[in-house]
Design a protein around this motif. Structure first.
Motif, PDB file in Angstrom:
ATOM      1  N   GLY A  90       0.808  -1.214   0.000  1.00 16.23           N
ATOM      2  CA  GLY A  90       0.000   0.000   0.000  1.00 16.23           C
ATOM      3  C   GLY A  90       0.841   1.263   0.000  1.00 16.23           C
ATOM      4  O   GLY A  90       0.488   2.259  -0.649  1.00 16.23           O
ATOM      5  N   PHE A  91       1.977   1.236   0.703  1.00 21.03           N
ATOM      6  CA  PHE A  91       2.862   2.408   0.729  1.00 21.03           C
ATOM      7  C   PHE A  91       3.413   2.709  -0.664  1.00 21.03           C
ATOM      8  O   PHE A  91       3.374   3.852  -1.137  1.00 21.03           O
ATOM      9  CB  PHE A  91       4.001   2.157   1.714  1.00 21.03           C
ATOM     10  CG  PHE A  91       5.048   3.242   1.730  1.00 21.03           C
ATOM     11  CD1 PHE A  91       4.795   4.456   2.340  1.00 21.03           C
ATOM     12  CD2 PHE A  91       6.279   3.042   1.118  1.00 21.03           C
ATOM     13  CE1 PHE A  91       5.764   5.461   2.349  1.00 21.03           C
ATOM     14  CE2 PHE A  91       7.243   4.038   1.125  1.00 21.03           C
ATOM     15  CZ  PHE A  91       6.984   5.246   1.742  1.00 21.03           C
ATOM     16  N   PHE A  92       3.915   1.683  -1.340  1.00 25.50           N
ATOM     17  CA  PHE A  92       4.432   1.900  -2.696  1.00 25.50           C
ATOM     18  C   PHE A  92       3.295   2.238  -3.669  1.00 25.50           C
ATOM     19  O   PHE A  92       3.493   2.964  -4.640  1.00 25.50           O
ATOM     20  CB  PHE A  92       5.188   0.664  -3.171  1.00 25.50           C
ATOM     21  CG  PHE A  92       6.503   0.451  -2.480  1.00 25.50           C
ATOM     22  CD1 PHE A  92       7.555   1.327  -2.679  1.00 25.50           C
ATOM     23  CD2 PHE A  92       6.685  -0.625  -1.624  1.00 25.50           C
ATOM     24  CE1 PHE A  92       8.771   1.142  -2.039  1.00 25.50           C
ATOM     25  CE2 PHE A  92       7.897  -0.819  -0.974  1.00 25.50           C
ATOM     26  CZ  PHE A  92       8.947   0.071  -1.179  1.00 25.50           C
ATOM     27  N   SER A 120       0.024   1.101  -9.872  1.00 25.79           N
ATOM     28  CA  SER A 120      -0.425   1.478  -8.533  1.00 25.79           C
ATOM     29  C   SER A 120      -1.703   0.745  -8.153  1.00 25.79           C
ATOM     30  O   SER A 120      -1.850   0.263  -7.025  1.00 25.79           O
ATOM     31  CB  SER A 120      -0.658   2.993  -8.477  1.00 25.79           C
ATOM     32  OG  SER A 120      -1.267   3.369  -7.266  1.00 25.79           O
ATOM     33  N   GLY A 121      -2.640   0.633  -9.106  1.00 24.06           N
ATOM     34  CA  GLY A 121      -3.864  -0.109  -8.824  1.00 24.06           C
ATOM     35  C   GLY A 121      -3.601  -1.567  -8.495  1.00 24.06           C
ATOM     36  O   GLY A 121      -4.230  -2.137  -7.599  1.00 24.06           O
ATOM     37  N   LEU A 122      -2.659  -2.183  -9.202  1.00 28.06           N
ATOM     38  CA  LEU A 122      -2.311  -3.573  -8.907  1.00 28.06           C
ATOM     39  C   LEU A 122      -1.697  -3.706  -7.518  1.00 28.06           C
ATOM     40  O   LEU A 122      -1.954  -4.691  -6.802  1.00 28.06           O
ATOM     41  CB  LEU A 122      -1.341  -4.094  -9.966  1.00 28.06           C
ATOM     42  CG  LEU A 122      -1.903  -4.239 -11.383  1.00 28.06           C
ATOM     43  CD1 LEU A 122      -0.812  -4.691 -12.340  1.00 28.06           C
ATOM     44  CD2 LEU A 122      -3.068  -5.227 -11.405  1.00 28.06           C
ATOM     45  N   HIS A 123      -0.880  -2.735  -7.118  1.00 24.97           N
ATOM     46  CA  HIS A 123      -0.312  -2.756  -5.766  1.00 24.97           C
ATOM     47  C   HIS A 123      -1.419  -2.714  -4.709  1.00 24.97           C
ATOM     48  O   HIS A 123      -1.371  -3.448  -3.709  1.00 24.97           O
ATOM     49  CB  HIS A 123       0.643  -1.571  -5.580  1.00 24.97           C
ATOM     50  CG  HIS A 123       2.042  -1.848  -6.026  1.00 24.97           C
ATOM     51  ND1 HIS A 123       2.394  -1.904  -7.352  1.00 24.97           N
ATOM     52  CD2 HIS A 123       3.180  -2.076  -5.320  1.00 24.97           C
ATOM     53  CE1 HIS A 123       3.699  -2.146  -7.449  1.00 24.97           C
ATOM     54  NE2 HIS A 123       4.191  -2.267  -6.242  1.00 24.97           N
ATOM     55  N   PHE A 124      -2.395  -1.855  -4.910  1.00 25.93           N
ATOM     56  CA  PHE A 124      -3.475  -1.740  -3.928  1.00 25.93           C
ATOM     57  C   PHE A 124      -4.341  -2.998  -3.903  1.00 25.93           C
ATOM     58  O   PHE A 124      -4.812  -3.405  -2.835  1.00 25.93           O
ATOM     59  CB  PHE A 124      -4.337  -0.517  -4.242  1.00 25.93           C
ATOM     60  CG  PHE A 124      -3.721   0.772  -3.816  1.00 25.93           C
ATOM     61  CD1 PHE A 124      -3.435   1.019  -2.491  1.00 25.93           C
ATOM     62  CD2 PHE A 124      -3.433   1.757  -4.748  1.00 25.93           C
ATOM     63  CE1 PHE A 124      -2.863   2.222  -2.083  1.00 25.93           C
ATOM     64  CE2 PHE A 124      -2.870   2.957  -4.365  1.00 25.93           C
ATOM     65  CZ  PHE A 124      -2.583   3.195  -3.026  1.00 25.93           C
ATOM     66  N   LEU A 174     -11.277  -2.170  -3.986  1.00 28.04           N
ATOM     67  CA  LEU A 174     -12.200  -1.370  -4.792  1.00 28.04           C
ATOM     68  C   LEU A 174     -11.486  -0.187  -5.450  1.00 28.04           C
ATOM     69  O   LEU A 174     -11.671   0.081  -6.641  1.00 28.04           O
ATOM     70  CB  LEU A 174     -13.355  -0.888  -3.906  1.00 28.04           C
ATOM     71  CG  LEU A 174     -14.452  -0.070  -4.595  1.00 28.04           C
ATOM     72  CD1 LEU A 174     -15.122  -0.892  -5.681  1.00 28.04           C
ATOM     73  CD2 LEU A 174     -15.476   0.407  -3.568  1.00 28.04           C
ATOM     74  N   GLY A 175     -10.658   0.512  -4.673  1.00 31.14           N
ATOM     75  CA  GLY A 175      -9.906   1.621  -5.251  1.00 31.14           C
ATOM     76  C   GLY A 175      -8.911   1.182  -6.305  1.00 31.14           C
ATOM     77  O   GLY A 175      -8.707   1.876  -7.313  1.00 31.14           O
ATOM     78  N   GLY A 176      -8.284   0.022  -6.106  1.00 26.55           N
ATOM     79  CA  GLY A 176      -7.358  -0.492  -7.117  1.00 26.55           C
ATOM     80  C   GLY A 176      -8.053  -0.803  -8.432  1.00 26.55           C
ATOM     81  O   GLY A 176      -7.534  -0.492  -9.512  1.00 26.55           O
ATOM     82  N   PHE A 177      -9.237  -1.397  -8.360  1.00 28.32           N
ATOM     83  CA  PHE A 177      -9.995  -1.663  -9.587  1.00 28.32           C
ATOM     84  C   PHE A 177     -10.436  -0.371 -10.264  1.00 28.32           C
ATOM     85  O   PHE A 177     -10.499  -0.287 -11.492  1.00 28.32           O
ATOM     86  CB  PHE A 177     -11.201  -2.546  -9.279  1.00 28.32           C
ATOM     87  CG  PHE A 177     -10.877  -4.006  -9.211  1.00 28.32           C
ATOM     88  CD1 PHE A 177     -10.404  -4.681 -10.327  1.00 28.32           C
ATOM     89  CD2 PHE A 177     -11.034  -4.721  -8.032  1.00 28.32           C
ATOM     90  CE1 PHE A 177     -10.093  -6.034 -10.268  1.00 28.32           C
ATOM     91  CE2 PHE A 177     -10.731  -6.070  -7.960  1.00 28.32           C
ATOM     92  CZ  PHE A 177     -10.261  -6.729  -9.087  1.00 28.32           C
TER      93      PHE A 177
END
Length: 235
Positions: A90-92, A120-124, A174-177
């Motif tokens: 989440g930090f990255f 970034s979305g994949l990280h989340f 949800l935010g990543g998607f």
């Protein structure tokens, strides 16, 4: 503008989820002792991933850290690793989102920023999955012991930290998607614009070429009329 608003909504959701997920690590109440079937309660037992505590009837708490990491139960070690991985991902993801969003001035070209936003979305998404897996594994251990009739030791119930972790995990996923959806929408719009632009350019060029063409029949008629005009000019 709509794509930028979608990214902002996704960023707010993912950051909120990451904060909730991070707050579960120091939260005390991962599991709390059950009072089911107990007439007189003299103490309350509770623990998290790092320590176990007991609170007496006067409100005084006595905590003890887990003495050895290698001597811990396997599910606690797995939950520790998953939660730490979730916080790091989440930090990255937050850093990549700040670089890749369209409302920021860093990140390079539009295509590069789109790729960074998708990453970034994949990280989340991975962060939310790790946190959800850790909370679910911990909750499964609590419920399996609670409903086991052969388990005679102290039984526990689900603590507040698990519900906070689940909520944060859902927000991160949800935010990543939403981040990934905003990137795919931007790519489809750019491809449609480039296709329409190429079509209009070809049609305009065809029209201009057609307008410049003069039929050979018109040229012969113009030449005959000019010669006829030359004969009668001196009569």
């Amino acid at each position: 503008m709509g794509n930028m608003a979608t990214e902002i909504v996704g960023f707010l959701l993912t950051v909120s989820g990451w904060v909730l997920t991070s707050s579960t690590l120091p939260t005390d109440y991962w599991k709390v002792s059950s009072v089911d079937g107990t007439v007189i309660t003299t103490a309350t037992f509770w623990s998290n991933l790092w320590k176990t505590c007991v609170t007496d009837s006067t409100g005084v708490s006595n905590c003890k850290d887990f003495p050895s990491m290698l001597a811990l139960d396997g599910y606690i070690q797995v939950c520790r690793g998953l939660m730490i991985s979730s916080v790091c991902l989440g930090f990255f993801g937050v850093i990549l989102a700040l670089v890749g969003m369209k409302c920021t001035k860093i990140g390079g070209s539009e295509s590069t920023k789109a790729r960074i936003t998708c990453l970034s979305g994949l990280h989340f998404i991975l962060s939310g999955i790790c946190s959800m897996t850790a909370c679910s594994l911990y909750a499964h251990r609590i419920t399996s012991e609670f409903f086991d009739p052969l388990f005679v030791a102290q039984k526990f119930e689900l603590g507040a930290a698990l519900f906070i972790g689940w909520a944060g995990s859902v927000l991160c996923v949800l935010g990543g998607f939403i981040f990934c959806f905003s990137v795919t929408e931007g790519f489809s719009m750019s491809r449609e614009y480039s296709y329409n632009g190429a079509t209009s350019f070809i049609s305009t060029r065809h029209k201009s070429t057609k307008a410049c063409e003069i039929p050979s029949k018109d040229l012969s008629e113009q030449a005959a009329s000019s010669r006829q005009f030359g004969k009668n000019a001196y009569v």
